[in-house]
Design an enzyme around this catalytic site. Sequence first.
Site, PDB file in Angstrom:
ATOM      1  N   ASN A  94       1.034   5.574   0.118  1.00  0.00           N
ATOM      2  CA  ASN A  94       0.265   6.799   0.371  1.00  0.00           C
ATOM      3  C   ASN A  94       1.136   8.028   0.138  1.00  0.00           C
ATOM      4  O   ASN A  94       1.759   8.093  -0.928  1.00  0.00           O
ATOM      5  CB  ASN A  94      -0.504   6.752   1.699  1.00  0.00           C
ATOM      6  CG  ASN A  94       0.283   6.443   2.933  1.00  0.00           C
ATOM      7  OD1 ASN A  94       0.913   5.400   3.033  1.00  0.00           O
ATOM      8  ND2 ASN A  94       0.252   7.325   3.912  1.00  0.00           N
ATOM      9  N   ASP A  95       1.174   8.964   1.019  1.00  0.00           N
ATOM     10  CA  ASP A  95       1.693  10.310   0.756  1.00  0.00           C
ATOM     11  C   ASP A  95       2.995  10.388  -0.052  1.00  0.00           C
ATOM     12  O   ASP A  95       3.965   9.703   0.285  1.00  0.00           O
ATOM     13  CB  ASP A  95       2.006  11.020   2.080  1.00  0.00           C
ATOM     14  CG  ASP A  95       0.974  10.813   3.139  1.00  0.00           C
ATOM     15  OD1 ASP A  95      -0.036  10.158   2.877  1.00  0.00           O
ATOM     16  OD2 ASP A  95       1.192  11.303   4.270  1.00  0.00           O
ATOM     17  N   SER A 130       5.556  10.617   7.140  1.00  0.00           N
ATOM     18  CA  SER A 130       5.835  11.563   6.056  1.00  0.00           C
ATOM     19  C   SER A 130       6.803  12.663   6.434  1.00  0.00           C
ATOM     20  O   SER A 130       6.954  13.013   7.610  1.00  0.00           O
ATOM     21  CB  SER A 130       4.526  12.182   5.567  1.00  0.00           C
ATOM     22  OG  SER A 130       3.815  11.210   4.851  1.00  0.00           O
ATOM     23  N   GLN A 151       5.213   7.128   0.869  1.00  0.00           N
ATOM     24  CA  GLN A 151       4.916   6.180   1.932  1.00  0.00           C
ATOM     25  C   GLN A 151       4.566   4.823   1.328  1.00  0.00           C
ATOM     26  O   GLN A 151       3.837   4.745   0.325  1.00  0.00           O
ATOM     27  CB  GLN A 151       3.708   6.677   2.755  1.00  0.00           C
ATOM     28  CG  GLN A 151       4.003   7.914   3.573  1.00  0.00           C
ATOM     29  CD  GLN A 151       4.689   7.553   4.874  1.00  0.00           C
ATOM     30  OE1 GLN A 151       4.087   6.984   5.778  1.00  0.00           O
ATOM     31  NE2 GLN A 151       5.956   7.888   4.980  1.00  0.00           N
ATOM     32  N   GLU A 161      -2.883  17.456   8.899  1.00  0.00           N
ATOM     33  CA  GLU A 161      -1.738  16.660   8.471  1.00  0.00           C
ATOM     34  C   GLU A 161      -1.062  17.322   7.274  1.00  0.00           C
ATOM     35  O   GLU A 161      -1.648  18.155   6.583  1.00  0.00           O
ATOM     36  CB  GLU A 161      -2.197  15.250   8.059  1.00  0.00           C
ATOM     37  CG  GLU A 161      -2.818  14.455   9.196  1.00  0.00           C
ATOM     38  CD  GLU A 161      -3.106  12.998   8.827  1.00  0.00           C
ATOM     39  OE1 GLU A 161      -2.803  12.118   9.638  1.00  0.00           O
ATOM     40  OE2 GLU A 161      -3.629  12.744   7.724  1.00  0.00           O
ATOM     41  N   ARG A 219       3.403  15.747  13.234  1.00  0.00           N
ATOM     42  CA  ARG A 219       4.104  15.017  12.166  1.00  0.00           C
ATOM     43  C   ARG A 219       4.141  15.778  10.851  1.00  0.00           C
ATOM     44  O   ARG A 219       3.542  16.823  10.699  1.00  0.00           O
ATOM     45  CB  ARG A 219       3.448  13.656  11.960  1.00  0.00           C
ATOM     46  CG  ARG A 219       1.968  13.686  11.650  1.00  0.00           C
ATOM     47  CD  ARG A 219       1.463  12.281  11.350  1.00  0.00           C
ATOM     48  NE  ARG A 219       0.026  12.211  11.299  1.00  0.00           N
ATOM     49  CZ  ARG A 219      -0.767  11.833  12.309  1.00  0.00           C
ATOM     50  NH1 ARG A 219      -0.238  11.493  13.480  1.00  0.00           N
ATOM     51  NH2 ARG A 219      -2.073  11.812  12.161  1.00  0.00           N
ATOM     52  N   ASP A 220       4.884  15.174   9.919  1.00  0.00           N
ATOM     53  CA  ASP A 220       4.958  15.619   8.522  1.00  0.00           C
ATOM     54  C   ASP A 220       5.657  16.972   8.376  1.00  0.00           C
ATOM     55  O   ASP A 220       5.086  17.937   7.845  1.00  0.00           O
ATOM     56  CB  ASP A 220       3.545  15.674   7.892  1.00  0.00           C
ATOM     57  CG  ASP A 220       2.708  14.436   8.201  1.00  0.00           C
ATOM     58  OD1 ASP A 220       3.306  13.365   8.414  1.00  0.00           O
ATOM     59  OD2 ASP A 220       1.459  14.550   8.240  1.00  0.00           O
ATOM     60  N   LEU A 259       0.854  -1.196   0.000  1.00  0.00           N
ATOM     61  CA  LEU A 259       0.000   0.000   0.000  1.00  0.00           C
ATOM     62  C   LEU A 259       0.883   1.238   0.000  1.00  0.00           C
ATOM     63  O   LEU A 259       1.803   1.341   0.820  1.00  0.00           O
ATOM     64  CB  LEU A 259      -0.883  -0.024   1.251  1.00  0.00           C
ATOM     65  CG  LEU A 259      -1.810   1.156   1.529  1.00  0.00           C
ATOM     66  CD1 LEU A 259      -3.046   0.681   2.300  1.00  0.00           C
ATOM     67  CD2 LEU A 259      -1.121   2.277   2.318  1.00  0.00           C
TER      68      LEU A 259
HETATM   69  C1  FRU Z   1      -1.377  11.228   5.820  1.00  0.00           C
HETATM   70  C2  FRU Z   1      -0.627  10.527   6.942  1.00  0.00           C
HETATM   71  C3  FRU Z   1       0.452  11.414   7.516  1.00  0.00           C
HETATM   72  C4  FRU Z   1       1.396  10.410   8.091  1.00  0.00           C
HETATM   73  C5  FRU Z   1       1.344   9.318   7.067  1.00  0.00           C
HETATM   74  C6  FRU Z   1       1.577   7.925   7.603  1.00  0.00           C
HETATM   75  O1  FRU Z   1      -1.952  10.339   4.908  1.00  0.00           O
HETATM   76  O2  FRU Z   1      -1.533  10.109   7.947  1.00  0.00           O
HETATM   77  O3  FRU Z   1      -0.009  12.339   8.462  1.00  0.00           O
HETATM   78  O4  FRU Z   1       2.694  10.916   8.251  1.00  0.00           O
HETATM   79  O5  FRU Z   1       0.070   9.389   6.471  1.00  0.00           O
HETATM   80  O6  FRU Z   1       1.585   6.996   6.552  1.00  0.00           O
END
Ligand code: FRU
Length: 486
Positions: A37-38, A98, A54, A213, A157-158, A35
């Site tokens: 993501n970001d 992230s 991610q 986020e 985070r991020d 999977l």
């Molecule tokens: C956004 C998020 C971020 C985090 C990441 C973890 O989609 O929740 O805030 O760092 O995904 O995968």
Amino acid sequence: MEHFDKQAIDAKVASGLPYQHRWHNRFHLEMPFGLINDPNGLCYANGEYHIFYQWNPFGCEHKNKSWAHVRTRDFVHYSVPELALWPTDEHDKDGCYSGCGFVAEGNVRVFYTCNAKDAQGVRTSSQRFGTLQADGAVKKEEFALQTHPAGYTAHCRDPYLFTRHGRRYMVLGAQADEAEPRGTVLIYEETEAGWQLLGEPAHRLGQFGYMWECPNLLQFGQYDALLFCPQGLPPREFDRQNLYQAGYIAGHLSLDGMAMLQHTKFQELDRGFDFYAPQVLQHEGRHILFGWMGMPDCDADYPTREQGWQYSLTLPRELTLRQGHIYSQPARELKALRIQQQTQTLQAKNTQRLEADLYTGSEVLLNIRLGQAHTVDLTLRYGLEKTVLHYDRHTQVMRISREDMHAGARGLRQFQLYADEMLTLQLFIDRTAVEAFFQHGEEVASFFVFPDKDIVPGLELTADAPLAEVSGQLWALDAFHYGKMG
Ligand code: FRU
């Protein structure tokens, strides 16, 4: 912690290319398994764009968060994706979350959130730097912040770095620890004594969700834009229709006054079903955005999980800010995907109907002079299934309907779009990922369609009365190329 064997994982990715499954996209970044993501760590070094994202290499759950990495010079040819950063120690054992990227002395550096939970499930988050090594792995280095500040929860985070007047700052997604948890961002300044918290930039949004986020702080000439992803906003008639949003306020960031001054309302960066956690690379005056095509906490809506992989990144988009609004255009490099031998000119006058056969991957440009028509339907037809973009000129509402698709999530998204006489669309139609740009990038919508059958879609344009003129062009698009890069 899972055992991360970079060599074995990289070999498995390489052997999964080119993609076989008919729901795999041809010109959207994705992975053969796991999977994603970001988008993370976007930067430009020595002639190459670095794109991290991610990734859970072990399954389609939001676990084992690592960073995958590809390089490209042109957004068409890419290196084979590799594992770059993964949980190894007590700080990040529950995820390398992230963060951003930058270049220092020719090196690609990353700045990410280490996520860990103790036996009681209590979370800690810290912000750490790392440097990409020649072997493709990120070496973990110094911490900027060991923990979250007082008054905020561990949902910090991020980090995203930005500079002003030669000084370095970060903006961090955060949650104020109040009776009703409140989403916000924190700004830190780098000093000789370390990273100092300056505070939360004041704004006029009021309580605006329980968590923010993935912030980005961008500069467009005299203006600043704060991008962030608020969680906890209820849907409204013409916006905030996804579970979580991705958008921005534009104004002037005052670091002395710690405020976003004279800012616009919150505007979404995308009007489709599947868009979240965008990151923007600022390079040579361009603002290049990648988004995640997906949505947290909606995993069951995406049927590819049965095939062992999930989600994509959007195409790169170039952002411009005009009168407080961000316009998104497909990055100009993507024109190189057009296959010049497979193209059709679309042209008609005084017509209520126009049809075209699409290609396995297509780009469509359409200029529609509405004439007497009040409503226009643009249909992507997959045999008996269809997805429809419906525009009503009276109400000035664009509506995207996946109601007539079988697999995946259905439903509607609708937003206001001002088209007086001319409705302009630019569509990128991949096997499942579709990105539609409206009115030269005034709005954009990203969404997946998972056709039941392996059918190349047809395009139909219909109107309730004769359209004065339709003109446009349709191209077959080449797939991204993955391979060794110099
Ligand atoms: C956004 C998020 C971020 C985090 C990441 C973890 O989609 O929740 O805030 O760092 O995904 O995968």
